[in-house]
Structures are given as C-alpha cells and as structure tokens.
Design a protein around this motif. Sequence first.
Motif, short mmCIF file in Angstrom:
data_model
loop_
_atom_site.label_atom_id
_atom_site.label_comp_id
_atom_site.label_asym_id
_atom_site.label_seq_id
_atom_site.Cartn_x
_atom_site.Cartn_y
_atom_site.Cartn_z
N THR A 1 -15.49 0.81 -1.76
CA THR A 1 -14.78 -0.23 -1.01
C THR A 1 -15.62 -0.70 0.17
N CYS B 1 0.73 5.73 -0.58
CA CYS B 1 -0.05 6.95 -0.69
C CYS B 1 0.35 7.65 -1.99
N ASP C 1 -13.11 -4.50 4.13
CA ASP C 1 -11.87 -4.73 3.38
C ASP C 1 -10.70 -4.31 4.26
N PRO C 2 -9.63 -5.12 4.32
CA PRO C 2 -8.48 -4.78 5.17
C PRO C 2 -7.82 -3.44 4.81
N GLU C 3 -7.97 -2.97 3.59
CA GLU C 3 -7.36 -1.71 3.17
C GLU C 3 -8.25 -0.49 3.42
N TYR C 4 -9.49 -0.72 3.82
CA TYR C 4 -10.46 0.36 3.98
C TYR C 4 -9.97 1.46 4.93
N ASP C 5 -9.54 1.08 6.12
CA ASP C 5 -9.08 2.08 7.09
C ASP C 5 -7.85 2.83 6.59
N TYR C 6 -6.95 2.11 5.93
CA TYR C 6 -5.77 2.77 5.37
C TYR C 6 -6.18 3.79 4.31
N MET C 7 -7.15 3.42 3.47
CA MET C 7 -7.63 4.34 2.43
C MET C 7 -8.23 5.60 3.06
N ARG D 1 -5.46 7.70 4.18
CA ARG D 1 -4.89 8.38 3.00
C ARG D 1 -5.69 9.63 2.68
N MET E 1 0.84 -1.18 0.00
CA MET E 1 0.00 0.00 0.00
C MET E 1 0.88 1.24 0.00
#
Length: 124
Positions: free
Chosen positions: A70, A3, A74-80, A83, A1
Amino acid sequence: MSCYEIEALRLGLMNVLGTEDASAREHAEQELDGHMDGPVAALAEAETLSAIQRHLDAALVDLESEIAETDPEDPEYDYMRGRLVAVRDAEQAVQRLTDQGESVLDGLGEAHDVLHETFPVEGE
C-alpha cells in the motif's frame, strides 16, 4: 473500513468458549460480510486455541503483506497500520489465554496428585 482479523478472532473465540451471544455473533458476521476467505475465514471458524493462534498468525502475514503493497499516501494506510498493532496485541492476548489455560491444567494435575498422595486408594 473494518478490522476483519479482530472480528474473525472474536468469532473464533466465541466458538472455543461456547459463547451463545447471538447479537455479538451477528455483528461480527456482518462486519466480515464479503471478507470470509483465507486466514480470516479459517480464524472465524476455529474451534481450538491452537487453531486460533495458527490462523491469526497467517492473517497477520497477509495484513503485513497488504500494508507493504500500500502506498503510504493512501488514505487507508495509517488505519491499516493501526489494524496491525491491534491484531498483534490480540495475538499476545490469545497467547496469554493459552498460557493461563495450560497453567490451570497443570494446577489441576498437581491437585489430583496431592489428593492421591494424601488419601491413597488401595489397589492402585
């Protein structure tokens, strides 16, 4: 992942500021490998602050759309979402930079006027 928007912004600001830091440029380009399209590519290639603002806004719209599509599980949701906060913060920083630059220009214009008022040039 990664940014992508922040790395693209870094490249755009390096262009605007004339930064010659090859290692910083290489790092940003590596982070963007395979993601240089749309507003992210335009942001990385921007050469003016107004272009940076325009392309950063478009990149934010794309990121917001991506987040909306999303699944919150999804495991990337919080990271997104993180971002998004970082990119919005960067957008405010670019606006402050623009405002400060315009303030410097205004100050130089005023200094020029005061200089000519204090020391008038004959024939003008």
